[in-house]
Design an enzyme around this catalytic site. Structure first.
Site, PDB file in Angstrom:
ATOM      1  N   ASP A 323       0.876  -1.160   0.000  1.00 47.58           N
ATOM      2  CA  ASP A 323       0.000   0.000   0.000  1.00 47.58           C
ATOM      3  C   ASP A 323       0.928   1.228   0.000  1.00 47.58           C
ATOM      4  O   ASP A 323       2.118   1.102   0.282  1.00 47.58           O
ATOM      5  CB  ASP A 323      -0.875  -0.030   1.254  1.00 47.58           C
ATOM      6  CG  ASP A 323      -1.674   1.242   1.422  1.00 47.58           C
ATOM      7  OD1 ASP A 323      -2.337   1.655   0.472  1.00 47.58           O
ATOM      8  OD2 ASP A 323      -1.600   1.827   2.522  1.00 47.58           O
ATOM      9  N   ASP A 516      -1.595  -0.849   6.005  1.00 48.87           N
ATOM     10  CA  ASP A 516      -1.817  -0.316   7.357  1.00 48.87           C
ATOM     11  C   ASP A 516      -3.258   0.080   7.636  1.00 48.87           C
ATOM     12  O   ASP A 516      -3.667   0.147   8.776  1.00 48.87           O
ATOM     13  CB  ASP A 516      -0.929   0.918   7.578  1.00 48.87           C
ATOM     14  CG  ASP A 516      -1.425   2.120   6.812  1.00 48.87           C
ATOM     15  OD1 ASP A 516      -1.565   3.192   7.415  1.00 48.87           O
ATOM     16  OD2 ASP A 516      -1.678   1.993   5.603  1.00 48.87           O
ATOM     17  N   ASP A 520      -7.172  -1.999   3.904  1.00 48.44           N
ATOM     18  CA  ASP A 520      -6.201  -3.017   3.484  1.00 48.44           C
ATOM     19  C   ASP A 520      -6.503  -4.399   4.076  1.00 48.44           C
ATOM     20  O   ASP A 520      -5.893  -5.383   3.668  1.00 48.44           O
ATOM     21  CB  ASP A 520      -4.784  -2.612   3.905  1.00 48.44           C
ATOM     22  CG  ASP A 520      -4.299  -1.378   3.168  1.00 48.44           C
ATOM     23  OD1 ASP A 520      -4.669  -1.226   1.993  1.00 48.44           O
ATOM     24  OD2 ASP A 520      -3.563  -0.568   3.766  1.00 48.44           O
TER      25      ASP A 520
END
Length: 623
Positions: A323, A516, A520
């Site tokens: 990410d 995080d 996600d």
């Protein structure tokens, strides 16, 4: 050394001394047998009891049964010294194993000694009262004095101090905190008195979750551990039946078909030696210990691995997907430039900050931080937030518009486009264009180094998935050296992209996703191995992940892969070494070329060496 270990050590010393004395004592017959029974029972009574219980419970095939049969058989054949010595050396090996495992567990317990025993609250008279952390409600005020652990997550309500976070993150650099800062449990308060307003219950706090992860890690077994469990279940009865066959078949064949003396004593001794050699202690002990040490070593570095199966999967990781915001960047927006301004930069930032002062949006907060002066909201009136465009307000009676290009068009202001990468905030004062402010997310300090370290660790492909604008995403990817980037994705799109990568990976390769945010969590669950940022990451991400990085440092991913590879290498070294030595000694024992002393080495010696090798997994500092 524990009381139990000290007791075993005393028995070893007494039995060894008695064996030495009896070895040179000129006695024979029944008296010699009776005298040797003293050191034998001193050193082996507990093994005999355990073997008896196993037989009674119809689960006889374990190392206690093998030792009991082998040593009793040797004594029955008149080899009193060898039978007693085998039991003595077996107990020495067991003591060493117990001490090594205990030391490993103590090391990990000390490293993870973050469980608070109490929380301080102020009584009615102002005195501090120690209570169980479970009794503190969310929103309550706790007091943490210098030298004490922070028991519950919260926000600093009063005071300033420095925190030691090494038990959580593996980093020795202390962290300064003051009023308004978030603080997580498990840190040690090093200097000032802190009053903390709790934001979670003790059971939901960081410290409780960490301990739960570590304590439950052993319940998730790797393939080598499952193999050893199944192997021992089949192997032990097989060698017992093999020993019986070795004791009976050759004498019968010699007597009935070859016309030779059966030599029962010789073949029974070979069978007993075969039993001692076959004991699978080295494998049964060293393999779980290797994984336990690997997980403990990783936790010391601030990497929490939820099970040995994840440690094994991590060692095969060849594709790492990231990410962006909060993972490779800090997720903290800051002003990176002021361009085409017709006002003094400080004055432009003042107008923008005051106009945005009623908003808690990250962009608004970054403008207020960049201004740095006092925000007097009394100077601001007639605030209007225009969704998707920006804000207009009267600042000191002057009309100020702060927002994107669409807002400038609505205000009839001609603006100058920005060629920088980031979020552009245009500012118009009194209906005249005053310039624009560029706001960008900061790349984490070790992010670029982390990508290079992953390549050195054997990762062949890095990918970044983000919901951010394509121009921003590509700038970050180019800066860090990431191979592939997909931008402007919704959470469901991230799952689709990861599934496509999983479908196209080569056999045996594993894919790790690092994230995080709460968005996600689905991808963390879908990947072969999910890695979450633990310090700033959301609870959902941490729960869904298989590995948690406690200090949010992406450089720890390569470290974790190195730890997993070292641990698996040690595991396979022990498997090959233990099985190889035992196979050779079993053949030699069956042929009569290896006696009881070789059997002792094949059992106790191999176990000691395997345990010593397993403990190496704890040392991970220089990986």
């Amino acid at each position: 050394m524990s009381k139990k270990q000290k007791k075993v050590l005393a028995r070893i010393i007494v039995a060894a001394a008695l064996i030495l004395v009896l070895r040179f004592l000129p006695v024979t017959g029944a008296l010699r047998f009776a005298l040797y029974m003293v050191p034998y029972l001193v050193i082996g009574y507990d093994i005999l009891i355990k073997a008896g219980k196993g037989v009674r419970n119809r689960q006889p095939f374990d190392e206690n049964f093998l030792m009991a049969v082998a040593t009793v058989g040797a004594i029955v054949l008149g080899d009193y010294t060898e039978g007693t010595a085998v039991m003595l050396f077996y107990q020495i090996g067991e003591l060493f194993q117990s001490y090594a495992v205990g030391k490993s567990r103590r090391n990990i317990s000390e490293l993870m000694d973050i469980r608070p025993d109490y929380a301080n609250i102020e009584g009615e008279d102002g005195e501090l009262v120690q209570v169980d952390p479970d009794e503190v409600e969310v929103g309550g005020i706790i007091v943490v004095r210098p030298g004490e652990k922070v028991p519950i997550d919260g926000v600093v309500a009063e005071g300033t101090s420095t925190l030691n976070t090494s038990a959580l993150t593996g980093e020795s650099v202390p962290r300064d905190v003051s009023e308004g800062d978030e603080i997580i449990s498990g840190c040690i308060n090093m200097s000032g008195l802190l009053k903390i307003r709790t934001t979670r219950e003790f059971g939901e706090s960081t410290v409780s979750k960490i301990l739960d992860l570590v304590e439950n890690a052993s319940s998730k077994k790797s393939n080598p551990e499952n193999f050893i469990t199944k192997f021992a279940r089949i192997y032990t009865p097989a060698v017992c039946y093999g020993a019986v066959a070795l004791a009976i078949l050759p004498p019968v064949v010699r007597m009935l078909f070859m016309g030779l003396a059966p030599e029962w004593g010789d073949w029974i001794l070979r069978a007993l030696t075969f039993l001692v050699i076959s004991c699978p202690c080295a494998l049964v002990v060293s393999i779980p210990l290797s994984f336990f040490a690997g997980i403990g070593g990783a936790s010391r570095e601030g990497v929490l691995i939820k099970g040995s199966n994840y440690l094994e999967t991590l060692s095969k990781t060849k594709i790492v997907v990231f990410d962006k915001t909060g993972t490779m960047t800090q997720g903290v927006f800051e002003v990176s430039g002021v361009h085409h301004n017709t006002l003094e930069e400080k004055k432009l930032l003042e107008y923008a900050a005051l106009a945005e002062s009623y908003s808690s949006h990250p962009i608004s907060l970054s403008l207020q931080r960049a201004y740095g002066g006092e925000i007097d909201k009394a100077r601001v009136t007639d605030v209007r937030e225009i969704s998707g465009n920006g804000v207009t307000a009267l600042v000191d009676g002057v009309h100020v518009a702060v927002g994107n290009g669409r807002l400038m068009e609505k205000e009839g202001v001609v603006y100058i486009p920005c060629h920088g990468v980031g979020t552009v905030v245009h500012v118009a004062v009194g209906g005249i264009y005053a310039g624009h402010i560029l706001i960008a997310d900061r790349v984490k300090p070790h992010a670029k180094e982390a990508i290079a370290a992953l390549r050195r660790a054997g990762v062949r492909r890095t990918v970044m998935l983000t919901g951010d604008l394509d121009s921003v995403a590509r700038k970050v990817a180019d800066e860090l050296g990431i191979d592939q980037v997909h931008s402007e994705l919704l959470p469901a799109d991230k799952v689709t992209r990861v599934e496509a990568l999983l479908a196209n990976k080569s056999g045996g390769e594993q894919l790790a996703f690092v994230g995080d945010g709460i968005n996600d969590a689905p991808v963390l669950s879908r990947a072969d191995i999910g890695i979450a940022m633990g310090a700033l990451g959301s609870d959902a991400a941490i729960e869904a992940a298989d590995i948690v990085l406690m200090d949010d440092d992406p450089l720890k991913i390569a470290k974790a892969i190195a730890i997993s590879k070292k641990c698996l290498r040690i595991v396979y070294e022990n498997i090959v070494f233990a099985i190889g030595v035992k196979a050779v000694c079993l053949v030699l024992g069956a042929l009569g070329l290896a006696g009881m002393w070789a059997a002792i080495f094949a059992d106790v010696g191999v176990m000691v060496l395997a345990v010593l090798n397993a403990i190496r997994a704890l040392r991970v500092r220089n990986l």
